[in-house]
Design a protein around this motif. Structure first.
Motif, short mmCIF file in Angstrom:
data_model
loop_
_atom_site.label_atom_id
_atom_site.label_comp_id
_atom_site.label_asym_id
_atom_site.label_seq_id
_atom_site.Cartn_x
_atom_site.Cartn_y
_atom_site.Cartn_z
N TYR A 230 -12.55 5.09 -8.88
CA TYR A 230 -12.66 4.63 -10.10
C TYR A 230 -11.91 3.26 -10.39
CZ TYR A 230 -8.20 6.84 -11.56
OH TYR A 230 -7.26 7.39 -11.67
N LYS A 231 -11.12 2.75 -9.34
CA LYS A 231 -10.51 1.39 -9.41
C LYS A 231 -10.28 0.96 -8.09
CE LYS A 231 -7.55 2.08 -13.74
NZ LYS A 231 -6.29 2.08 -13.96
N TYR A 232 -10.52 -0.27 -7.96
CA TYR A 232 -10.21 -0.90 -6.70
C TYR A 232 -9.68 -2.36 -6.99
CZ TYR A 232 -10.62 -2.02 -1.65
OH TYR A 232 -10.44 -2.52 -0.43
N ASP A 233 -8.74 -2.95 -6.27
CA ASP A 233 -8.11 -3.89 -6.38
C ASP A 233 -7.69 -4.41 -5.00
OD1 ASP A 233 -6.93 -6.43 -7.00
OD2 ASP A 233 -6.48 -5.75 -8.95
N ALA A 234 -8.51 -5.35 -4.32
CA ALA A 234 -8.08 -5.62 -2.62
C ALA A 234 -6.83 -6.47 -2.95
CB ALA A 234 -9.19 -6.36 -2.15
N ASP A 235 -6.82 -7.52 -4.08
CA ASP A 235 -5.62 -8.46 -4.04
C ASP A 235 -4.47 -7.98 -4.49
OD1 ASP A 235 -7.59 -10.59 -3.59
OD2 ASP A 235 -7.81 -10.92 -5.78
N GLN B 42 -13.85 3.91 2.37
CA GLN B 42 -14.99 4.82 3.07
C GLN B 42 -14.21 5.36 4.26
OE1 GLN B 42 -17.78 5.84 1.89
NE2 GLN B 42 -17.25 4.87 0.08
N ASP B 43 -12.83 5.04 4.56
CA ASP B 43 -12.35 5.47 5.76
C ASP B 43 -10.94 6.02 5.51
OD1 ASP B 43 -11.74 5.82 8.52
OD2 ASP B 43 -11.40 3.92 9.06
N LEU B 44 -10.90 7.15 5.43
CA LEU B 44 -9.51 8.05 5.39
C LEU B 44 -9.22 8.74 6.69
CD1 LEU B 44 -7.36 8.39 3.06
CD2 LEU B 44 -8.48 10.63 2.83
N THR B 45 -9.96 8.33 7.69
CA THR B 45 -9.78 9.02 8.94
C THR B 45 -8.36 8.79 9.63
OG1 THR B 45 -10.83 7.43 10.14
CG2 THR B 45 -12.16 9.26 9.32
N TRP B 46 -7.62 7.83 8.91
CA TRP B 46 -6.22 7.61 9.54
C TRP B 46 -5.39 8.66 9.05
CZ3 TRP B 46 -2.86 7.15 5.30
CH2 TRP B 46 -3.45 7.15 4.06
N HIS B 47 -5.79 9.73 8.26
CA HIS B 47 -5.23 10.73 7.74
C HIS B 47 -5.31 11.75 8.71
CE1 HIS B 47 -3.42 13.98 5.56
NE2 HIS B 47 -2.80 13.29 4.66
N PRO B 48 -4.29 12.50 9.19
CA PRO B 48 -4.43 13.62 10.41
C PRO B 48 -5.34 14.69 9.84
CG PRO B 48 -2.24 13.50 9.63
CD PRO B 48 -2.79 12.23 8.94
N ALA B 49 -5.63 14.89 8.51
CA ALA B 49 -6.27 16.08 8.10
C ALA B 49 -7.66 15.90 8.18
CB ALA B 49 -5.58 16.81 7.02
N ALA C 157 5.00 -2.88 9.58
CA ALA C 157 3.86 -4.00 9.33
C ALA C 157 4.00 -4.36 7.90
CB ALA C 157 2.50 -2.97 9.59
N GLU C 158 3.38 -5.67 7.90
CA GLU C 158 3.18 -6.19 6.73
C GLU C 158 2.17 -6.02 5.89
OE1 GLU C 158 5.41 -8.88 5.49
OE2 GLU C 158 6.46 -8.18 7.40
N PRO C 159 2.17 -6.07 4.46
CA PRO C 159 1.03 -5.37 3.78
C PRO C 159 -0.36 -5.52 3.98
CG PRO C 159 2.87 -6.38 2.54
CD PRO C 159 3.24 -6.78 3.99
N ALA C 160 -0.82 -6.69 4.44
CA ALA C 160 -2.13 -7.24 4.82
C ALA C 160 -2.57 -6.07 6.00
CB ALA C 160 -2.40 -8.41 5.21
N ALA D 252 -5.31 -3.26 5.82
CA ALA D 252 -6.71 -3.43 6.83
C ALA D 252 -6.70 -2.06 7.06
CB ALA D 252 -6.41 -4.41 7.89
N VAL D 253 -5.87 -1.22 7.20
CA VAL D 253 -6.31 0.32 7.92
C VAL D 253 -6.51 1.10 6.60
CG1 VAL D 253 -4.95 2.09 9.08
CG2 VAL D 253 -4.85 -0.09 9.99
N ILE D 254 -5.70 1.11 5.56
CA ILE D 254 -5.96 2.20 4.54
C ILE D 254 -6.61 1.61 3.40
CG2 ILE D 254 -3.93 3.21 5.22
CD1 ILE D 254 -2.56 2.23 2.80
#
Length: 182
Positions: free
Chosen positions: A92-97, A50-57, A37-40, A44-46
């Motif tokens: 402590y850091k977030y950069d969507a771009d 507030q949503d790490l439920t894509w991780h199986p644990a 899949a392309e980066p965008a 969109a998933v990871i």
């Protein structure tokens, strides 16, 4: 013996003790994977702290603050919810771009993850030829802060545990998005 000589002898006697008192060293782990899949689409998933439920644990999660700096999340690793294995983290850091974020663990039992002073970075980058490269890296100390740790709290145990967490998450992304060329 004069004072200067006495001081020199005292310091010389302490040096072997100081040399033996070396504690743990900061460990680092980096795990990457490639997905079709392309980066965008991957972001969109990871990309939502507030949503790490894509991780199986991660069975469930709660949190506050969205993707703002100092946002928090609690990851629940079993159906027992707050009474079960839990990891508390802060952003402590977030950069969507740039499709990257960094966070720290604020509370975890060493039985759940045998580390202390843990920070991590999750990044999605374009892959040459299409698709994405996902990189998950972290730095931490082992779960036992003194010399001669028990095996389950050693550097090796900490490295293996963090590597296992990262690999399980990245394997889930390959399962979801497919590997390039597949």
């Amino acid at each position: 013996m004069n004072r200067r000589t006495l001081l020199a002898v005292g310091v010389a006697m302490l040096l072997p003790t100081v040399a033996l008192a070396h504690g743990p060293t900061r460990q680092k782990v980096t795990v990457t994977t490639e997905v079709a899949a392309e980066p965008a689409e991957v972001w969109a998933v990871i990309g939502n702290f507030q949503d790490l439920t894509w991780h199986p644990a991660v069975v469930s999660q709660t949190g506050e603050g969205g993707n703002d700096i100092d946002a928090t999340r609690a990851l629940f690793l079993s159906d027992a919810g707050a009474d079960g294995p839990r990891i508390d983290e802060v952003l402590y850091k977030y950069d969507a771009d740039k499709m990257t974020y960094s966070y720290r663990i604020t509370d975890v039992a060493v039985e759940v993850l045998p580390v202390t002073n843990y920070s991590s970075h999750l990044t999605v980058k374009p892959r040459a030829g299409g698709g994405s490269v996902v990189e998950w890296r972290g730095a931490f100390y082992r779960g036992y802060p003194n010399n001669d740790p028990p095996p389950e709290l050693s550097d090796e145990a900490a490295i293996a545990a963090v590597t296992g967490v990262y690999q399980a998450g990245l394997d889930a992304l390959v399962e979801k998005f497919g590997a390039p060329g597949s």
